[in-house]
Design an enzyme around this catalytic site. Structure first.
Site, PDB file in Angstrom:
ATOM      1  N   CYS A 115     -90.720   3.313  21.891  1.00 16.79           N
ATOM      2  CA  CYS A 115     -90.168   3.607  23.229  1.00 16.79           C
ATOM      3  C   CYS A 115     -88.669   3.361  23.176  1.00 16.79           C
ATOM      4  CB  CYS A 115     -90.853   2.752  24.299  1.00 16.79           C
ATOM      5  SG  CYS A 115     -90.676   0.961  24.046  1.00 16.79           S
ATOM      6  N   GLY A 116     -88.089   2.824  24.234  1.00 21.05           N
ATOM      7  CA  GLY A 116     -86.658   2.543  24.237  1.00 21.05           C
ATOM      8  C   GLY A 116     -86.321   1.260  23.497  1.00 21.05           C
TER       9      GLY A 116
END
Length: 283
Positions: A241-242
């Site tokens: 993800c981030g």
């Protein structure tokens, strides 16, 4: 509503029924993006589920790394948990103030340390509050408890392992960010990062495994969401993800489906997007 399982996910009804169990420990793992203008610890002190301790995701991490909230060293995890009165023999329930956002990160961290008796509160604090259940603003009474840890290295991947998976295709790489971020159509919220995704990776936004009230979808709907994203549930998966937080929501969903061969790319896009020698795809 998803069924209760003290190793993955429990309902607010389950937690209310077990709230006074002597070996239950509750963690408030609320965390917000740096630009959210919210302070999780302040919100915790103003009101939390009775008996909850505050788990600081940024502090209980490997602060030797330049990357945010990387998995903590074993010794630090043990030290912090003992200081919070959490140890062997405890059933842990973790929640967050957004319903289902950062709590799965702590669930995964416990699993990484070999601790299996931990579940995420389905719907989290918003659902608990919406049902009119009790809150308190007092810190819990804490007694030191011994903790034994056995790190499960297969649950975590570093950048070289992910680069190998991207090249060889032996692991599916599944990105929990929004479709716009995955395709590189918008700038990343963290300054200095390139836009796009890891070559060969798939995209399943974490919101697509949740209901509108931030509870997790049932098994049939979860399976449909993964298959729609192109995931082969018979093959291993690396979630990303981030910065390694919402990837854990996908890992929790995989675990709910009985898919146990999954790992989290801890550095996630904050690491991959930082280095110009790592290839990036868009579109």
């Amino acid at each position: 509503m998803a069924s209760d399982d003290p190793r993955t996910l429990v309902s607010t009804e389950w937690l209310a029924a077990h709230l006074n169990d002597p070996d239950l420990r509750i963690l408030d793992a609320s965390w917000h993006m740096p630009d959210s203008d919210r302070d999780s610890h302040t919100e915790y002190t103003e009101g939390h589920i009775p008996g909850a301790r505050f788990f600081d995701i940024d502090e209980i991490s490997d602060q030797r790394s330049a990357l945010p909230h990387m998995a903590p060293p074993v010794e630090k995890f043990i030290s912090r948990m003992r200081a919070m009165g959490i140890g062997d023999g405890h059933q842990v329930v973790v929640y967050d103030s957004l319903g289902m956002f950062s709590a799965p990160r702590v669930w995964w961290t416990f699993k990484l340390m070999g601790k299996l008796d931990i579940a995420v509160l389905d719907g989290g604090l918003p659902k608990w509050k919406a049902e009119g259940r009790a809150l308190e603003d007092l810190p819990p009474m804490v007694r030191d408890r011994h903790m034994t840890v056995q790190r499960q290295a297969h649950l975590i991947k570093d950048v070289s392992q992910v680069a190998s998976a991207s090249k060889l295709g032996d692991w599916q790489i599944l990105d929990a960010r929004s479709a716009e971020r995955f395709r590189g159509e918008v700038e990343e919220p963290r300054p200095g990062l390139r836009s796009g995704h890891i070559p060969g990776s798939l995209n399943l936004n974490y919101r697509d495994v949740l209901n509108p009230d931030a509870t997790m979808k049932d098994e049939a709907a979860l399976r449909e969401a993964f298959e729609k994203a192109g995931v082969d549930l018979s093959k291993p998966v690396i979630t990303t993800c981030g910065s390694g937080v919402t990837a854990c929501i996908l890992s929790l969903a995989l675990e709910r489906l009985g898919h146990h061969k999954h790992a989290v790319y801890d550095g996630s896009w904050t690491e991959w997007g930082m280095y110009p020698d790592l290839k990036v795809e868009k579109g």
